[in-house]
Enzyme design. Structure first.
Site, PDB file in Angstrom:
ATOM      1  CG  ASP A  11       9.990  72.814   3.800  1.00  0.00           C
ATOM      2  OD1 ASP A  11       9.583  71.829   3.134  1.00  0.00           O
ATOM      3  OD2 ASP A  11      11.174  73.191   3.791  1.00  0.00           O
ATOM      4  CG  ASP A  12       8.351  75.006   8.555  1.00  0.00           C
ATOM      5  OD1 ASP A  12       9.181  74.084   8.614  1.00  0.00           O
ATOM      6  OD2 ASP A  12       8.665  76.206   8.459  1.00  0.00           O
ATOM      7  CG  HIS A 132      12.844  72.618  10.918  1.00  0.00           C
ATOM      8  ND1 HIS A 132      12.102  73.471  10.122  1.00  0.00           N
ATOM      9  CD2 HIS A 132      12.881  73.202  12.158  1.00  0.00           C
ATOM     10  CE1 HIS A 132      11.701  74.506  10.845  1.00  0.00           C
ATOM     11  NE2 HIS A 132      12.168  74.370  12.070  1.00  0.00           N
TER      12      HIS A 132
END
Length: 312
Positions: A11-12, A132
């Protein structure tokens, strides 16, 4: 033995150059198999180029809680913004939502803008889209999120219900309280997604969106990540998969991870600079744990094959 397809999602992606490099290094080491892009991240364009260069499977990490919106008309005078002109934050978004302060038409507008920016950056629509800080499973938001998935024909998403979470006594009470809230929201999301023509089982054909049979990643995040914690979480998920469908020959699991080299201020973030999570030593700890050969050996011994959403 059950054939398990394991999607390890970083993620991110796009948060900052150092996070990007750490995620790419993880992918090239065979430790992750998929990434989720923050299109409002300061290094999103660079992340999209890296994904293209290294053929990294990439989806959208929809962000409504950190930094700035990408939709131009929402950058001023929007219910999604706090008094400083940024998203409300992980807990602030939840507080504003619970008080009825968020305009769902603006949520949809921003989600659609992020899908379209993703397409502009990568040249294709996201094969998968999650949220998110798990905002996509929150009340009201989940309905709008499902509508956007349907409108764009996005095939896969994430429903963060982790087997065995309640038994993880090493998680601090305050963090466990948040995780259990995410779990409750996720259980309530299943029904909403189902009503939107979304299937719970990735192995069952559906005209709607789907998600993997099992999710893990809350109990193994940051300092709680180790080879043994990942192996235990996977084994627990496989046991539940087998119990749920004893005659099935295959199953799918998503492992959510956040590896990278820690951000160094002022570089990074989604408009406000890098947060403590991204600057933490825990990002490097995750990277170093994920690339350990013992994990690869465990996957082989359990008949686990790493893959991406597009391989399902």
């Amino acid at each position: 033995m059950l054939q398990v397809k394991l999607i390890v999602t970083g993620d991110d992606f796009g948060y900052c150059p150092r996070r990007n490099q750490g995620i790419v290094d993880c992918f090239l080491a065979g430790a992750i198999s998929n990434v989720s892009l923050l299109v409002n991240g300061s290094a999103a364009a660079d992340a999209a180029k890296l994904a293209r260069r290294h053929n990294i499977p990439i989806g959208l990490h929809a962000n409504l809680s950190e930094g700035s919106p990408v939709c131009e008309v929402l950058k001023t005078n929007s219910s999604l913004l706090n008094q400083d002109g940024f998203f409300h934050g992980k807990m602030g978004f939840r507080t504003a939502l619970s008080k009825g302060l968020l305009n769902m038409s603006e949520v949809k507008q921003e989600l659609k803008a992020q899908v379209e920016l993703f397409q502009e950056l990568t040249g294709h629509l996201p094969p998968h889209m999650d949220g998110h800080q798990h905002v996509h499973v929150l009340p009201e938001v989940r309905h709008v999120f499902a509508e956007v998935l349907e409108e764009y024909g996005i095939k896969y998403t994430r429903v963060p219900i982790e087997p065995g979470l309640h038994n993880c006594d090493w998680i601090p009470p305050s963090l466990m309280e948040f995780y259990l809230g995410v779990e409750e929201d996720s259980f309530n999301t299943v029904d909403v997604f189902t009503k939107h023509g979304i299937s719970i089982n990735s192995s069952v054909p559906s005209c709607g969106c789907r998600w993997p049979d099992m999710y893990i990643g809350l109990s193994t995040m940051g300092r709680n990540m180790s080879v043994s914690s990942i192996c235990s979480a996977i084994d627990s998920a496989v046991l539940q998969l087998t119990a749920r469908a004893p005659h099935s020959s295959t199953g799918t699991i998503e492992l959510m991870v956040h590896p990278g080299y820690p951000s160094v201020p002022p570089v990074g973030g989604c408009g406000e600079g890098p947060d403590d999570f991204s600057q933490s030593w825990e990002r490097l700890h995750e990277l170093q744990t994920l690339i350990k050969p013992e994990l690869q050996s465990h996957y082989k011994s359990r008949n686990i094959q790493l893959c991406s959403f597009k391989d399902l």
